[in-house]
Scaffold this motif. Structure first.
Motif, PDB file in Angstrom:
ATOM      1  N   GLY A 151      -1.296   0.353   7.959  1.00 30.34           N
ATOM      2  CA  GLY A 151      -1.114  -1.039   7.571  1.00 30.34           C
ATOM      3  C   GLY A 151      -0.109  -1.765   8.436  1.00 30.34           C
ATOM      4  N   VAL A 152       0.352  -2.908   7.922  1.00 32.21           N
ATOM      5  CA  VAL A 152       1.290  -3.782   8.636  1.00 32.21           C
ATOM      6  C   VAL A 152       2.698  -3.508   8.127  1.00 32.21           C
ATOM      7  N   CYS A 153       3.664  -3.400   9.036  1.00 35.89           N
ATOM      8  CA  CYS A 153       5.046  -3.156   8.619  1.00 35.89           C
ATOM      9  C   CYS A 153       5.961  -4.250   9.150  1.00 35.89           C
ATOM     10  N   LEU A 154       7.037  -4.502   8.428  1.00 39.57           N
ATOM     11  CA  LEU A 154       8.054  -5.464   8.823  1.00 39.57           C
ATOM     12  C   LEU A 154       9.387  -4.742   8.908  1.00 39.57           C
ATOM     13  N   ARG A 194       0.843  -1.200   0.000  1.00 36.77           N
ATOM     14  CA  ARG A 194       0.000   0.000   0.000  1.00 36.77           C
ATOM     15  C   ARG A 194       0.878   1.249   0.000  1.00 36.77           C
ATOM     16  N   LEU A 195       2.057   1.111   0.638  1.00 37.05           N
ATOM     17  CA  LEU A 195       2.984   2.241   0.749  1.00 37.05           C
ATOM     18  C   LEU A 195       4.403   1.689   0.717  1.00 37.05           C
ATOM     19  N   ILE A 196       5.282   2.309  -0.070  1.00 36.47           N
ATOM     20  CA  ILE A 196       6.691   1.924  -0.139  1.00 36.47           C
ATOM     21  C   ILE A 196       7.540   3.141   0.209  1.00 36.47           C
ATOM     22  N   ILE A 197       8.499   2.932   1.107  1.00 39.62           N
ATOM     23  CA  ILE A 197       9.403   4.002   1.514  1.00 39.62           C
ATOM     24  C   ILE A 197      10.839   3.471   1.448  1.00 39.62           C
ATOM     25  N   GLY A 198      11.770   4.277   0.985  1.00 41.11           N
ATOM     26  CA  GLY A 198      13.184   3.890   0.967  1.00 41.11           C
ATOM     27  C   GLY A 198      13.676   3.564   2.366  1.00 41.11           C
TER      28      GLY A 198
END
Length: 302
Positions: free
Chosen positions: A241-244, A221-225
């Motif tokens: 959302g869920v993050c790893l 849903r979202l991508i960040i460097g």
């Protein structure tokens, strides 16, 4: 005299490395400079010291004898200089490290601060780069990496925790709204917040439990460097959302109740970071930093 010693040091490095390129990499010089140095030394001594072929560089009989006599003398001299600097507490020099952003959150900064307190006259530069380039080729004294296959002539020293985990997390509000995954494959139906390396590759989502390993590539849903990991966690706290990410980064949010652990039985464990460098006779500032790291409890321990 100093030039003679420097040239002899390059010669010994070539003999040990059995090649100009590997010696150049260990010394932080260009292969051309190493080749010119050997030619200059041979001209000065009026002796052929090395036999060069397309496959190998080997010492002549005279070169082998010279290396055998000179190598221990150079090593002893370097040890004496290092000991003198350490005893006087006046170690000078410059230390340049190439590191991933992951170690800049809570692993490297306290170590650098403690090292600076011990050696206030050492100048330190930290190049933060997630492209996993060759640190020495990038003009650095050493690099810090996670689980990278190291060349045979590299030396690696643990830095920070010996084992780490990749943890999955989400905000209580998100889980109340979307439900809590019961299995890693359930994540394929959740809003996932993912990180991307500077190389362009997405950080993999890998899970393991009782010998079973699952590798997922969920739609993001979202991508960040990777340099924006703090923002990624912040968006998870906001319920997007869920993050790893690294468990040690998430622990404060777990304790505060801002985030909830998700699928903790499936969290992957991996080796902590290592400092690596070429050669067994590093510059004085790097050697002092290596000795400092080896004295840390998390490195000296089992």
């Amino acid at each position: 005299m100093a030039n003679n010693l420097d040239d002899l040091g390059v010669f010994v490095a070539v003999v040990k490395a059995k090649g100009f390129r590997r010696a150049a990499r260990q010394l932080g010089l260009s292969p051309a400079t190493v080749s010119e140095t050997i030619s200059r030394l041979e001209a000065r001594l009026e002796l052929r010291l090395l036999t060069r072929t397309t496959r190998a560089v080997t010492p002549t009989e005279a070169g082998e004898a010279l290396a055998r006599r000179v190598a221990p003398l150079l090593a002893e001299m370097e040890d004496s200089l290092h000991a003198a600097r350490s005893q006087s507490g006046a170690l000078h020099g410059r230390l340049v490290l190439n590191v991933p952003g992951a170690v800049m959150v809570d692993i490297l900064p306290p170590l650098v601060e403690a090292f600076c307190a011990l050696y206030p006259q050492v100048e330190i530069e930290i190049m933060v780069d997630d492209r996993m380039v060759d640190a020495v080729a990038a003009g650095c004294d050493a690099g810090i990496r996670y689980g990278e296959a190291l060349a045979q002539d590299m030396i690696a020293v643990p830095i920070g925790p010996r084992r780490q985990q990749a943890a999955l997390a989400a905000a209580p509000a998100y889980l109340a709204r979307e439900g809590c995954p019961a299995h890693p494959r359930d994540l394929l139906h959740h809003a996932c917040l993912r990180a991307r390396f500077s190389s362009g590759a997405l950080v993999p989502w890998t899970f393991e439990k009782e010998g079973e390993e699952i590798r997922l590539d969920p739609k993001a849903r979202l991508i960040i460097g990777t340099g924006g990991s703090a923002a990624l966690i912040g968006h998870a706290v906001a319920g997007l959302g869920v993050c790893l990410t690294f468990r040690n980064w998430l622990e404060p949010h777990f304790k505060a109740g801002h985030l909830v652990p998700v699928l903790p039985d499936w969290w992957e464990e991996f080796e902590g970071p290592y400092l690596y460098f070429y050669g067994r006779r590093p510059p004085a500032a790097l050697r002092a930093f290596v000795d400092f790291l080896r004295a840390q409890p998390q490195v000296a321990g089992p």
